[in-house]
Design an enzyme around this catalytic site. Sequence first.
Site, PDB file in Angstrom:
ATOM      1  N   ARG A   1      39.365  18.537  -0.767  1.00  0.00           N
ATOM      2  CA  ARG A   1      39.273  19.455  -1.897  1.00  0.00           C
ATOM      3  C   ARG A   1      40.024  20.782  -1.719  1.00  0.00           C
ATOM      4  O   ARG A   1      40.630  21.267  -2.661  1.00  0.00           O
ATOM      5  CB  ARG A   1      37.818  19.732  -2.244  1.00  0.00           C
ATOM      6  CG  ARG A   1      37.302  18.792  -3.313  1.00  0.00           C
ATOM      7  CD  ARG A   1      35.842  19.022  -3.575  1.00  0.00           C
ATOM      8  NE  ARG A   1      35.046  18.587  -2.437  1.00  0.00           N
ATOM      9  CZ  ARG A   1      33.777  18.219  -2.514  1.00  0.00           C
ATOM     10  NH1 ARG A   1      33.160  18.250  -3.664  1.00  0.00           N
ATOM     11  NH2 ARG A   1      33.106  17.821  -1.464  1.00  0.00           N
TER      12      ARG A   1
ATOM     13  N   ASP B   1      32.309   3.023  15.837  1.00  0.00           N
ATOM     14  CA  ASP B   1      31.263   3.542  16.710  1.00  0.00           C
ATOM     15  C   ASP B   1      32.036   4.050  17.912  1.00  0.00           C
ATOM     16  O   ASP B   1      32.535   3.250  18.712  1.00  0.00           O
ATOM     17  CB  ASP B   1      30.296   2.424  17.109  1.00  0.00           C
ATOM     18  CG  ASP B   1      29.154   2.954  17.957  1.00  0.00           C
ATOM     19  OD1 ASP B   1      29.394   3.912  18.713  1.00  0.00           O
ATOM     20  OD2 ASP B   1      28.046   2.414  17.870  1.00  0.00           O
ATOM     21  N   HIS B   2      32.158   5.368  18.016  1.00  0.00           N
ATOM     22  CA  HIS B   2      33.125   5.883  18.981  1.00  0.00           C
ATOM     23  C   HIS B   2      32.775   5.541  20.426  1.00  0.00           C
ATOM     24  O   HIS B   2      33.624   5.590  21.303  1.00  0.00           O
ATOM     25  CB  HIS B   2      33.352   7.391  18.798  1.00  0.00           C
ATOM     26  CG  HIS B   2      32.229   8.234  19.277  1.00  0.00           C
ATOM     27  ND1 HIS B   2      31.208   8.618  18.472  1.00  0.00           N
ATOM     28  CD2 HIS B   2      31.967   8.756  20.488  1.00  0.00           C
ATOM     29  CE1 HIS B   2      30.358   9.344  19.171  1.00  0.00           C
ATOM     30  NE2 HIS B   2      30.793   9.451  20.400  1.00  0.00           N
TER      31      HIS B   2
ATOM     32  N   HIS C   1      25.015   3.462  18.837  1.00  0.00           N
ATOM     33  CA  HIS C   1      25.584   3.540  20.193  1.00  0.00           C
ATOM     34  C   HIS C   1      24.778   2.738  21.213  1.00  0.00           C
ATOM     35  O   HIS C   1      25.317   1.961  21.993  1.00  0.00           O
ATOM     36  CB  HIS C   1      25.608   4.998  20.685  1.00  0.00           C
ATOM     37  CG  HIS C   1      26.333   5.939  19.785  1.00  0.00           C
ATOM     38  ND1 HIS C   1      27.420   5.564  19.047  1.00  0.00           N
ATOM     39  CD2 HIS C   1      26.134   7.258  19.521  1.00  0.00           C
ATOM     40  CE1 HIS C   1      27.855   6.607  18.363  1.00  0.00           C
ATOM     41  NE2 HIS C   1      27.089   7.645  18.630  1.00  0.00           N
TER      42      HIS C   1
END
Lengths: 518, 362
Positions: free
Chosen positions: A68, A207-208, A270
């Site tokens: 934005r 999912d890091h 995680h």
Amino acid sequence: MSVAAAPPVPETNPLREGLEQERVPDASCLVIFGASGDLAHRKLLPALYSLAHDGLLPAGQTIVGFARPDYTDEAYRAEIRKAVDEFARTRPVDEAIWNNFAKGLFYVRGDFSEPEAYNRLKQKLEECDRTRGTGGRRLYYLAVPPSFFPVISDLLGAEGMVTDPEKGGPYTRVIIEKPFGRDLASAKELNRVAVTTFRERQVFRIDHYLGKETVQNLLVLRFANGIFEPFWNRQYIDHMQFTVAESIGVEKRGGYFDTAGITRDIVQNHMLQLVSLVAMEPPVAFEADAIRDEKVKVIRALRTMPVDRQPEFVVRGQYDDGSVLGEKAAAYRKEVNVPADSRTETYVAIKAFIDNWRWADVPIYIRAGKRLPKRVTDISIHFRPAPNPLFRRVPGVRVQPNVLAIRIQPDEGISLKFDSKVPGPTVRSAPVTMEFRYATSFGAEPPEAYERLLLETMLGDSTLFARRDEVEAAWAWLDPLLASWAKGGDPALYPAGTWGPPEADLLIERDGRRWRRP
Amino acid sequence: MTDLMPPEDLRVDIGSIERSLSEIWRVQKKEGDDEAITRAALWNVVAHTSSSIDQAQATQVLCQTAAVVPQRTIIIQANPSAPPDLTSWIGANCHIVAGNKQVCSEEIAIVAGGDRVHRVPPLMNALLIPDMPVAFWWLGDLPHENEEYVQALLDPADRLIVDSSHFDNPADLALVTKVAEQTTTAPADLNWVRLEEWRLAAASIFDPWEMRRRLQMIRRVRIIATVSQDEPLFGENVGALYFAAWLAAQSGHQVDRDGRVEGTNGPIEYQFDRRLHTRGGGIAFAEISFDDGSCATITRDREKCVLVSNVDGVERTPDAVTRSLTNKPHELIVRQLKQPESDKLLVKVLPIATRMAKRVVR
């Protein structure tokens, strides 16, 4: 006269042989929705710069920020340069590489629900196809709250910005961030929305944790070494512990966190990913679906927790006033945007079981918490003690169970604890550890998780991403517990800077075991 | 962040190298914090040199390499025409990781002259860390005329690293080929690694299906090598030879013992030309012509430091040519040490390049 038939055209390019190890994706347009946000600034763009720095991005790779605020391309580049200077793994920033990287960085201003903005975005992307050789390939990264997902997904579809992989042509992929819902019903709804515009194989759920080297090393550790797998089962393993500890509180995320809690924020994604990687059966191939098929079986085999006997299986806690790393820390209920009577859990400890042949009756202790003494993610495999009575009457020898500890973060590595004789004329034993540390053995620091995951999405490899059924199975296991908490009850308080409430110690000590100090 | 510290070398008796190394660590452990120093090794890396200049280069390069791939480094300077002598030094290559932890790799230097040179192979064997792979980096020209010595040194080696741009004779290339074919030592060539961007550029030309079809319509291949003098060292041609041999091998061309090439539709001309340049040993230009009269070229855009391919008049910068930045010697060696397996493609290309070498040496 006979004419020799033309030889068949090879299915794959034989000149690519041997070049595959350095996988380089085709140039594409990566659109980041929420490009002015924290995730884009702290993680995504620094990770993309580091990929460019390491020569892993193709020439022509294009990144288009969409959000934005009103930026020109130049102003956005200047903003991102600051973020890269501060957060990129590969610092100081190399001017030549940055200049080249910045040439492929653009910005389109727009509201996520404004069709006209998508039209502008589409024109920009088509222009990049012409000028930068991105060939119509699209990656949409939704670095936005999940509530925006339906509208973005609908408008991308409505504006004809999504291709169908069944029909061939350039790819479109969408990358979504957790939370993937807040319970089973909302996760199913989110997945339903996703597949109205995209096919499941176009959806990459990040999912890091799965991008971390040590997590990926779990597969190598287990299946590339002959010594571990034979005793990776109930016969030799007494129990397993999974710890995700954070020393920080909720910081600026109080508003979001209070609606989620640590179970939704950490355990559902995680921790269950870690559990499934540690406990899964060997996959039939090193391929995305083969691996995810085995992972989901583990999650489905998790024994349903009896919600009426919670203290035996679950402890939830919330941090109170205390101190962490020498600094005073206020109670959770005093955090910004957190109600003074909040019942949200900032700590959870769970005793779980995987009801399958390999793990029957092996307890799996899971704990996650905020405002614990330090930041550490750690998995420990506790083996059954040696049965040998040889040392029973030797006063200086105390036979202790071996522990294989896998440190996910920080200081990634693996250690094995075993007993050794203390040098000297008497027989005395002491525990010692054999240690492997990534930093020591491989010198360079491992790449950031987001680097690996962004590269994998460009390459179209979904091995390191959660599949729809995994996400839903994880919610299905936790749903009864979360529903019972919603009905009432208070979490046990623990002073900030401690390892959780005393009830959590009791949970494991009742079984004659103790939490490992990671 | 990694900080390199220069090794402080200590002259030691040949017979007590291991003991002296252990003593260094024992003393440091006693003096320092228990966690402060870690001794690490993933490889034994042996560098063989024949001059003090090469030895200095090997020391510098492997010091940088050890910061990325911990290793026991053994640097040999062997010169049969020097006075008979055998001396050794030990030192450590240390670097800081994770802020405060010092990780050290051991370095042993051996200088041998005269007939003592032949004592080097067994000495080196005794100094290798057990159960760790052995990479043998041969600096300079391979002494193909002294094959027995080379084989004695290579006996424990899992990997032989050469830089064929320094070869003075096709027999050197043939010797590497022989090592690949007849021993368990896998060859690696820094000159071949440098070629990766050219292979990538050529490969990307043939990625589209319609171009893959043309791979079987190759009629002529012309490669211009960069050479530093009118009468170049043989090694300055090897890059071009490798490129040609690779293209032939992957396209299914047959190369006979005299280096003549035959495709499914008849003979294919492989032409090798030279262009003078300050730095020899690379490729300046490659042109692949097809049966239908069309052609594809690859050339270097020196301003942008990238390779540019041109197919039917359409120019394209192939993917990831930024990797051309990683051609420093220590980076090339690190890439070799990070490869767990032998380079099967190089093994395939070597004998073909050896046969084609007859075309460039007249």
